[in-house]
Design a protein around this motif. Structure first.
Motif, PDB file in Angstrom:
ATOM      1  N   PHE A  26     -53.258 -13.179 -52.856  1.00 33.22           N
ATOM      2  CA  PHE A  26     -52.849 -11.983 -52.119  1.00 33.22           C
ATOM      3  C   PHE A  26     -52.381 -10.876 -53.063  1.00 33.22           C
ATOM      4  O   PHE A  26     -52.678  -9.701 -52.846  1.00 33.22           O
ATOM      5  CB  PHE A  26     -51.759 -12.333 -51.093  1.00 33.22           C
ATOM      6  N   ALA A  27     -51.682 -11.239 -54.108  1.00 37.45           N
ATOM      7  CA  ALA A  27     -51.238 -10.251 -55.098  1.00 37.45           C
ATOM      8  C   ALA A  27     -52.439  -9.590 -55.767  1.00 37.45           C
ATOM      9  O   ALA A  27     -52.457  -8.370 -55.976  1.00 37.45           O
ATOM     10  CB  ALA A  27     -50.352 -10.924 -56.147  1.00 37.45           C
ATOM     11  N   GLU A  28     -53.448 -10.388 -56.066  1.00 38.07           N
ATOM     12  CA  GLU A  28     -54.651  -9.849 -56.713  1.00 38.07           C
ATOM     13  C   GLU A  28     -55.417  -8.893 -55.800  1.00 38.07           C
ATOM     14  O   GLU A  28     -56.037  -7.946 -56.278  1.00 38.07           O
ATOM     15  CB  GLU A  28     -55.566 -10.983 -57.185  1.00 38.07           C
ATOM     16  N   MET A  29     -55.367  -9.123 -54.484  1.00 38.55           N
ATOM     17  CA  MET A  29     -56.023  -8.185 -53.573  1.00 38.55           C
ATOM     18  C   MET A  29     -55.384  -6.802 -53.689  1.00 38.55           C
ATOM     19  O   MET A  29     -56.084  -5.789 -53.714  1.00 38.55           O
ATOM     20  CB  MET A  29     -55.963  -8.691 -52.131  1.00 38.55           C
ATOM     21  N   ASP A  30     -54.056  -6.750 -53.775  1.00 41.13           N
ATOM     22  CA  ASP A  30     -53.387  -5.463 -53.947  1.00 41.13           C
ATOM     23  C   ASP A  30     -53.690  -4.860 -55.312  1.00 41.13           C
ATOM     24  O   ASP A  30     -53.875  -3.644 -55.431  1.00 41.13           O
ATOM     25  CB  ASP A  30     -51.871  -5.620 -53.760  1.00 41.13           C
ATOM     26  N   VAL A  32     -56.461  -5.264 -57.160  1.00 39.67           N
ATOM     27  CA  VAL A  32     -57.834  -4.752 -57.134  1.00 39.67           C
ATOM     28  C   VAL A  32     -57.903  -3.479 -56.287  1.00 39.67           C
ATOM     29  O   VAL A  32     -58.554  -2.500 -56.677  1.00 39.67           O
ATOM     30  CB  VAL A  32     -58.810  -5.836 -56.612  1.00 39.67           C
ATOM     31  N   THR A  33     -57.224  -3.471 -55.158  1.00 37.74           N
ATOM     32  CA  THR A  33     -57.246  -2.307 -54.275  1.00 37.74           C
ATOM     33  C   THR A  33     -56.644  -1.084 -54.951  1.00 37.74           C
ATOM     34  O   THR A  33     -57.231   0.005 -54.916  1.00 37.74           O
ATOM     35  CB  THR A  33     -56.504  -2.610 -52.958  1.00 37.74           C
ATOM     36  N   ALA A  34     -55.484  -1.231 -55.578  1.00 42.29           N
ATOM     37  CA  ALA A  34     -54.837  -0.096 -56.253  1.00 42.29           C
ATOM     38  C   ALA A  34     -55.747   0.476 -57.333  1.00 42.29           C
ATOM     39  O   ALA A  34     -55.938   1.697 -57.418  1.00 42.29           O
ATOM     40  CB  ALA A  34     -53.505  -0.531 -56.858  1.00 42.29           C
ATOM     41  N   ASN A  35     -56.329  -0.386 -58.144  1.00 44.01           N
ATOM     42  CA  ASN A  35     -57.207   0.088 -59.218  1.00 44.01           C
ATOM     43  C   ASN A  35     -58.485   0.712 -58.675  1.00 44.01           C
ATOM     44  O   ASN A  35     -58.955   1.732 -59.191  1.00 44.01           O
ATOM     45  CB  ASN A  35     -57.520  -1.047 -60.191  1.00 44.01           C
ATOM     46  N   HIS A  36     -59.053   0.123 -57.648  1.00 48.22           N
ATOM     47  CA  HIS A  36     -60.275   0.664 -57.038  1.00 48.22           C
ATOM     48  C   HIS A  36     -60.026   2.059 -56.466  1.00 48.22           C
ATOM     49  O   HIS A  36     -60.806   2.985 -56.712  1.00 48.22           O
ATOM     50  CB  HIS A  36     -60.788  -0.279 -55.955  1.00 48.22           C
ATOM     51  N   ILE A  49     -52.075   4.189 -53.174  1.00 47.39           N
ATOM     52  CA  ILE A  49     -52.207   3.527 -54.480  1.00 47.39           C
ATOM     53  C   ILE A  49     -50.846   2.998 -54.920  1.00 47.39           C
ATOM     54  O   ILE A  49     -50.718   1.831 -55.321  1.00 47.39           O
ATOM     55  CB  ILE A  49     -52.805   4.479 -55.534  1.00 47.39           C
ATOM     56  N   CYS A  50     -49.817   3.851 -54.844  1.00 45.41           N
ATOM     57  CA  CYS A  50     -48.478   3.431 -55.263  1.00 45.41           C
ATOM     58  C   CYS A  50     -47.956   2.294 -54.385  1.00 45.41           C
ATOM     59  O   CYS A  50     -47.300   1.367 -54.873  1.00 45.41           O
ATOM     60  CB  CYS A  50     -47.525   4.619 -55.250  1.00 45.41           C
ATOM     61  N   TYR A  51     -48.264   2.341 -53.089  1.00 45.75           N
ATOM     62  CA  TYR A  51     -47.872   1.269 -52.181  1.00 45.75           C
ATOM     63  C   TYR A  51     -48.509  -0.057 -52.612  1.00 45.75           C
ATOM     64  O   TYR A  51     -47.835  -1.089 -52.681  1.00 45.75           O
ATOM     65  CB  TYR A  51     -48.272   1.616 -50.744  1.00 45.75           C
ATOM     66  N   HIS A  52     -49.799  -0.038 -52.919  1.00 49.43           N
ATOM     67  CA  HIS A  52     -50.469  -1.273 -53.352  1.00 49.43           C
ATOM     68  C   HIS A  52     -49.946  -1.754 -54.702  1.00 49.43           C
ATOM     69  O   HIS A  52     -49.899  -2.969 -54.949  1.00 49.43           O
ATOM     70  CB  HIS A  52     -51.988  -1.101 -53.368  1.00 49.43           C
ATOM     71  N   CYS A  53     -49.542  -0.840 -55.567  1.00 48.82           N
ATOM     72  CA  CYS A  53     -48.922  -1.243 -56.841  1.00 48.82           C
ATOM     73  C   CYS A  53     -47.621  -2.002 -56.575  1.00 48.82           C
ATOM     74  O   CYS A  53     -47.370  -3.060 -57.171  1.00 48.82           O
ATOM     75  CB  CYS A  53     -48.642  -0.022 -57.719  1.00 48.82           C
ATOM     76  N   GLN A  54     -46.803  -1.461 -55.668  1.00 45.60           N
ATOM     77  CA  GLN A  54     -45.550  -2.133 -55.313  1.00 45.60           C
ATOM     78  C   GLN A  54     -45.838  -3.490 -54.678  1.00 45.60           C
ATOM     79  O   GLN A  54     -45.198  -4.478 -55.000  1.00 45.60           O
ATOM     80  CB  GLN A  54     -44.732  -1.256 -54.359  1.00 45.60           C
ATOM     81  N   GLN A  55     -46.814  -3.530 -53.783  1.00 41.46           N
ATOM     82  CA  GLN A  55     -47.154  -4.780 -53.102  1.00 41.46           C
ATOM     83  C   GLN A  55     -47.660  -5.845 -54.077  1.00 41.46           C
ATOM     84  O   GLN A  55     -47.312  -7.015 -53.959  1.00 41.46           O
ATOM     85  CB  GLN A  55     -48.185  -4.525 -52.007  1.00 41.46           C
ATOM     86  N   CYS A  56     -48.463  -5.438 -55.044  1.00 39.98           N
ATOM     87  CA  CYS A  56     -48.951  -6.370 -56.054  1.00 39.98           C
ATOM     88  C   CYS A  56     -47.774  -6.970 -56.820  1.00 39.98           C
ATOM     89  O   CYS A  56     -47.676  -8.188 -56.994  1.00 39.98           O
ATOM     90  CB  CYS A  56     -49.916  -5.665 -57.009  1.00 39.98           C
TER      91      CYS A  56
END
Length: 148
Positions: A26-30, A32-36, A49-56
């Motif tokens: 699940f961490a990797e999904m965030d 990959v999403t942030a970078n994509h 993007i920043c939200y997914h960085c925090q979630q990762c």
């Protein structure tokens, strides 16, 4: 003298459970999403993007918490999660700083007009995410296996 190998159990990493692997997935999904989103969308959805960085980072800290056999706190405060981990491992100062900076993107970012975003926020959030992710992976998989 015996030919038997003596295993150094002090440096041996514990087994990685299915729960740990699921948290990491699940961490990797965030991640990959942030970078994509950062690399492919224009205009950049900076808040997302920043939200997914925090979630990762949050999910990696929870991955490490699970790996250490501790109870996972239901929080978005990365500092609280790092404090739980610090009961067992020394958390480097740079990771603590990254946690403090990323925490704001876990909740505030979900609501409009909370604060102004810029490309610098995105770059910093990605760097902080990488910092937390790399350190957590090193603790779980060992330094030589944390590259990916």
């Amino acid at each position: 003298m015996s030919d038997e190998k003596i295993e150094n159990t002090e440096n041996k990493l514990p087994e990685i459970s299915n729960e740990v692997l699921e948290w990491e997935r699940f961490a990797e999904m965030d991640y990959v999403t942030a970078n994509h989103l950062d690399k492919t969308l224009y205009p950049k959805p900076m808040e997302i993007i920043c939200y997914h960085c925090q979630q990762c980072a949050e999910k990696y800290l929870k991955t490490l918490t699970e790996y250490l056999g501790k109870e996972i706190e239901k929080t978005h405060d990365l500092g609280n999660l790092a404090t739980t981990i610090s009961e067992t491992l020394e958390v480097p100062q740079n990771v603590l700083v990254s946690c403090a900076k990323l925490t704001q993107y876990g909740v505030k970012i979900r609501y409009p007009q909370e604060f102004e975003m810029s490309e610098n926020h995105v770059k910093a959030a990605i760097a902080d995410m990488e910092n937390v992710r790399t350190w957590c992976k090193e603790q779980i998989h060992g330094e030589e296996n944390s590259e990916n």
